[in-house]
Design a protein around this motif. Structure first.
Motif, PDB file in Angstrom:
ATOM      1  N   UNK A 429      -7.718  -1.399   4.651  1.00  0.00           N
ATOM      2  CA  UNK A 429      -7.963  -0.138   4.126  1.00  0.00           C
ATOM      3  C   UNK A 429      -6.972   0.827   4.864  1.00  0.00           C
ATOM      4  N   UNK A 430      -6.830   0.684   5.955  1.00  0.00           N
ATOM      5  CA  UNK A 430      -5.750   1.546   6.717  1.00  0.00           C
ATOM      6  C   UNK A 430      -4.524   1.205   5.897  1.00  0.00           C
ATOM      7  N   UNK A 436      -0.377   5.137   0.315  1.00  0.00           N
ATOM      8  CA  UNK A 436      -0.547   6.363  -0.663  1.00  0.00           C
ATOM      9  C   UNK A 436       0.396   7.480   0.163  1.00  0.00           C
ATOM     10  N   UNK A 437       0.224   7.493   1.576  1.00  0.00           N
ATOM     11  CA  UNK A 437       1.316   8.300   2.351  1.00  0.00           C
ATOM     12  C   UNK A 437       2.457   8.266   1.802  1.00  0.00           C
ATOM     13  N   UNK A 438       2.976   7.013   1.955  1.00  0.00           N
ATOM     14  CA  UNK A 438       4.467   6.555   1.661  1.00  0.00           C
ATOM     15  C   UNK A 438       4.684   7.089   0.368  1.00  0.00           C
ATOM     16  N   UNK A 439       3.958   6.909  -0.659  1.00  0.00           N
ATOM     17  CA  UNK A 439       4.405   7.290  -1.952  1.00  0.00           C
ATOM     18  C   UNK A 439       4.526   8.652  -2.322  1.00  0.00           C
ATOM     19  N   UNK A 440       3.643   9.508  -1.654  1.00  0.00           N
ATOM     20  CA  UNK A 440       3.640  10.873  -1.962  1.00  0.00           C
ATOM     21  C   UNK A 440       4.903  11.504  -1.195  1.00  0.00           C
ATOM     22  N   UNK A 441       5.114  11.063   0.092  1.00  0.00           N
ATOM     23  CA  UNK A 441       6.147  11.463   0.870  1.00  0.00           C
ATOM     24  C   UNK A 441       7.394  11.087   0.007  1.00  0.00           C
ATOM     25  N   UNK A 442       7.657   9.990  -0.447  1.00  0.00           N
ATOM     26  CA  UNK A 442       9.139   9.697  -1.402  1.00  0.00           C
ATOM     27  C   UNK A 442       9.054  10.495  -2.365  1.00  0.00           C
ATOM     28  N   UNK A 465       4.708  12.402   5.843  1.00  0.00           N
ATOM     29  CA  UNK A 465       3.776  11.475   5.257  1.00  0.00           C
ATOM     30  C   UNK A 465       4.380  10.212   5.055  1.00  0.00           C
ATOM     31  N   UNK A 466       5.647  10.449   4.640  1.00  0.00           N
ATOM     32  CA  UNK A 466       6.595   9.126   4.668  1.00  0.00           C
ATOM     33  C   UNK A 466       6.632   8.190   5.728  1.00  0.00           C
ATOM     34  N   UNK A 467       7.040   9.013   6.899  1.00  0.00           N
ATOM     35  CA  UNK A 467       6.961   7.979   8.115  1.00  0.00           C
ATOM     36  C   UNK A 467       5.512   7.600   8.391  1.00  0.00           C
ATOM     37  N   UNK A 468       4.403   8.457   8.358  1.00  0.00           N
ATOM     38  CA  UNK A 468       3.218   8.196   8.685  1.00  0.00           C
ATOM     39  C   UNK A 468       2.732   6.782   8.018  1.00  0.00           C
ATOM     40  N   UNK A 469       3.128   6.922   6.561  1.00  0.00           N
ATOM     41  CA  UNK A 469       2.831   5.951   5.581  1.00  0.00           C
ATOM     42  C   UNK A 469       3.380   4.604   6.088  1.00  0.00           C
ATOM     43  N   UNK A 534       2.941  -0.263  -6.052  1.00  0.00           N
ATOM     44  CA  UNK A 534       2.596  -1.225  -4.937  1.00  0.00           C
ATOM     45  C   UNK A 534       1.272  -0.873  -4.443  1.00  0.00           C
ATOM     46  N   UNK A 535       0.665   0.338  -4.612  1.00  0.00           N
ATOM     47  CA  UNK A 535      -0.616   0.899  -4.079  1.00  0.00           C
ATOM     48  C   UNK A 535      -1.654  -0.110  -4.352  1.00  0.00           C
ATOM     49  N   UNK A 536      -1.772  -0.682  -5.681  1.00  0.00           N
ATOM     50  CA  UNK A 536      -2.962  -1.498  -5.670  1.00  0.00           C
ATOM     51  C   UNK A 536      -2.898  -2.654  -4.822  1.00  0.00           C
ATOM     52  N   UNK A 537      -1.699  -3.196  -4.158  1.00  0.00           N
ATOM     53  CA  UNK A 537      -1.940  -4.293  -3.332  1.00  0.00           C
ATOM     54  C   UNK A 537      -2.683  -4.228  -2.254  1.00  0.00           C
ATOM     55  N   UNK A 538      -2.702  -3.431  -1.433  1.00  0.00           N
ATOM     56  CA  UNK A 538      -3.474  -3.379  -0.279  1.00  0.00           C
ATOM     57  C   UNK A 538      -4.826  -2.872  -0.651  1.00  0.00           C
TER      58      UNK A 538
END
Length: 612
Positions: A429-430, A436-442, A465-469, A534-538
């Protein structure tokens, strides 16, 4: 670098059992045969093994077991070739002469002073930071290399590619070396080679020399990636392990972003060659710091202690459980074969490796994209342009410093009714939140980086958010693999690290041409959409991970082995309890008998003591 993190739990081999020895020696033959290793457990080892179980309770617990495996546990899961003669020799070792860490033993790294252990953590963090920093500080000097050697950006970027590939190869090969020679010797030798191999890049007269030398330089520098997490586990008390790992990881996790910042200013004011000289100077300081650190690997410490006792007392009966080792060939075969087998046979690894590798590749592509956006289009100097990476660094720091809150969140998830533990899916879940954060930042960076009428602070802020994700995905992706694959987690993590490094090295090669052909906005949008896909994978692993794991042949085999080992441990513990009860009863009877045998007779002016 995370992955760093990969000492194989299936490699450590302790002594053999008496039962095995008798059966082997009775055959009267010294012919070599394959048989499972059994362990001649003593009271010391039984207590340590009793509670060993890989689960998802603590985000760092599974990584700890992957980095420094319990040799008693791992020995049950590996086959070893040995002769009957050597087996009989091991069986003759008396338990009273086994060398172990006693309570409060000053030679146990966990009992060293807090100040000295903090010094070791600081030395590891700083030196690992320097090694990884060299991977991205190079990217800031690419314009200078293109100009001096009349080459293309793509060719010059190969220097970053070969460095990342060297880190991947070195992590795979150097991880088991510390089990043979100890961590300290391996650190000093490899870091010295790494520092010497910086010289060809600084003195190079052509790009080929730089590209080739950086691969071998990174190969030896990978020792800080492969072994540092294990050293942290060696010296940290279990209750503070998560905190200590978080503190250590601040430096290496921020190395890519700080490398871009430092490299930009060094190139702007001193030239591209000094990007190597600065690293060499910093590396020299790091080698000096590491030279002040003592050996921390418990098997090596116990082996040396046993050898010292044999020499000081002249008694050859002193021994430790790590004297019986897997052969170098067997060790290399395990480290190279098992990650490959898992990579090609495990669907869990297919999807997680692809997702994490894409995220890692896009991260390193930023070190090509940011200079294009901020230097070429916005006209910033190389040094100021490097400051744009600060957003990614801040996001990384947030992910690391919020670890206690994330751990509390993970432990609040529903527990497995059979084990009472939090399943690996709690970390998935984390991972999903990180994706999500990675995609938003990019995506927001791509949409706001140009035109120049958009304020420069907006794309930099969305680097947070990119670095956080990215950091959440890497750290808790590794935890998921560790929780899912148990004693095979080191092999799973090793394969993941290699694939990620390949993506991280290859994707930047396409960066310059892609950003030129598509414009930074559309090139960044394309990468962001790939990350959205790629978000659906996790999320799938979070929702259906337990069912997916139940269909994995390797995990099913691991579960069967775990149940078998738990039953065997239960029998050993029951036997140990009976022995301790019998010993206590004998001591009580002996003390009572001694009191009855001694009589005290008093006479006039004298006291007489006589024995029956």
């Amino acid at each position: 670098m995370e992955k760093d993190m990969n000492q194989d739990a299936e490699k450590a081999v302790p002594r053999t059992s008496t039962s095995d020895a008798s059966s082997s020696s009775s055959s009267g033959s010294d012919s070599i045969r394959l048989e499972p290793i059994q362990t001649n457990r003593t009271n010391h080892s039984l207590r340590s093994v009793a509670t060993h179980r890989l689960d998802g309770t603590d985000p760092y617990q599974n990584l700890e077991n992957a980095l420094t495996p319990d040799p008693e546990f791992a020995a049950e899961c590996i086959a070893h070739t040995r002769t009957a003669a050597s087996t009989a020799s091991n069986a003759s070792r008396p338990p009273d002469f086994e060398v172990v860490f006693e309570d409060g033993d000053p030679e146990n790294p966990k009992n060293w002073s807090t100040l000295y252990r903090a010094w070791i953590i600081a030395a590891l963090a700083y030196t690992g930071w320097i090694v990884v920093l060299y991977s991205t500080s190079y990217a800031s000097t690419i314009p200078g290399l293109v100009e001096e050697f009349d080459s293309s950006t793509t060719i010059a970027t190969l220097g970053m590619t070969t460095y990342l590939l060297g880190l991947a190869a070195g992590s795979l090969f150097l991880a088991p070396v510390s089990e043979l020679y100890g961590r300290q010797n391996v650190y000093l030798v490899c870091l010295s080679c790494w520092a010497l191999l910086i010289l060809p890049s600084g003195l190079a007269t052509n790009l080929t020399s730089i590209i080739v030398s950086r691969f071998f330089c990174a190969f030896f520098g990978a020792v800080m990636i492969a072994n540092s997490p294990g050293t942290v586990v060696d010296i940290a008390n279990p209750e503070f392990l998560a905190f200590v790992l978080s503190m250590w990881s601040i430096a290496p996790m921020n190395a890519p972003s700080t490398g871009g910042i430092i490299g930009g200013f060094v190139y702007q004011y001193l030239g591209w060659r000094w990007s190597g000289w600065i690293v060499l100077i910093g590396g020299g300081v790091g080698i000096g710091l590491m030279a002040t650190c003592k050996e921390t690997y418990p098997p090596t410490i116990l082996q040396r202690k046993a050898a010292r006792l044999r020499k000081e007392t002249g008694d050859e009966r002193w021994w430790c459980q790590f004297d019986q080792r897997v052969s170098n060939f067997e060790l290399a075969k395990i480290n190279l074969k098992r990650p490959i087998i898992l990579f090609f046979t495990e669907p869990i690894l297919w999807f997680l490796n692809f997702w994490l590798s894409l995220v890692y590749g896009v991260l390193y592509l930023c070190f090509v994209a940011y200079p294009i956006v901020f230097s070429q289009h916005r006209g910033w100097t190389p040094g100021i342009s490097g400051l744009a990476f600060s957003g990614i660094g801040i996001g990384t720091m947030i992910a690391i410093l919020t670890e206690p809150l994330i751990r509390r969140f993970i432990n609040s998830q529903p527990r497995d009714p059979e084990t009472g533990k939090v399943p690996p899916e709690s970390t998935a879940l984390v991972m999903a939140i990180g994706s999500i954060f990675t995609a938003i930042g990019q995506l927001v960076f791509a949409w706001t980086c140009l035109p120049t009428t958009i304020h420069w602070v907006i794309p930099i802020i969305f680097g947070i958010p990119f670095g956080l994700g990215n950091t959440l995905s890497f750290i808790y992706g590794a935890n998921y693999l560790a929780g899912a694959y148990g004693i095979y987690s080191a092999s799973a993590l090793a394969g993941n690290a290699v694939v990620r490094s390949i993506f991280g090295g290859v994707l930047p090669l396409a960066g310059a041409r892609m950003y030129q052909a598509l414009t930074p906005q559309w090139a960044g949008t394309l990468l962001g959409l790939l990350e959205v896909m790629m978000i659906p994978i996790p999320f799938v692993f979070w929702k259906y991970g337990a069912k997916i794991r139940s269909k994995s042949p390797v995990i099913c085999q691991l579960r069967e082995e775990q149940e078998r080992l738990d039953a065997r441990r239960a029998r050993y513990l029951a036997k140990l309890a009976r022995r301790e009860a019998q010993a206590a009863e004998r001591n009580l009877e002996k003390n009572s008998g001694a009191e009855e045998e001694v009589t005290v007779t008093e006479g006039p002016g004298e006291e007489k003591v006589s024995s029956a």
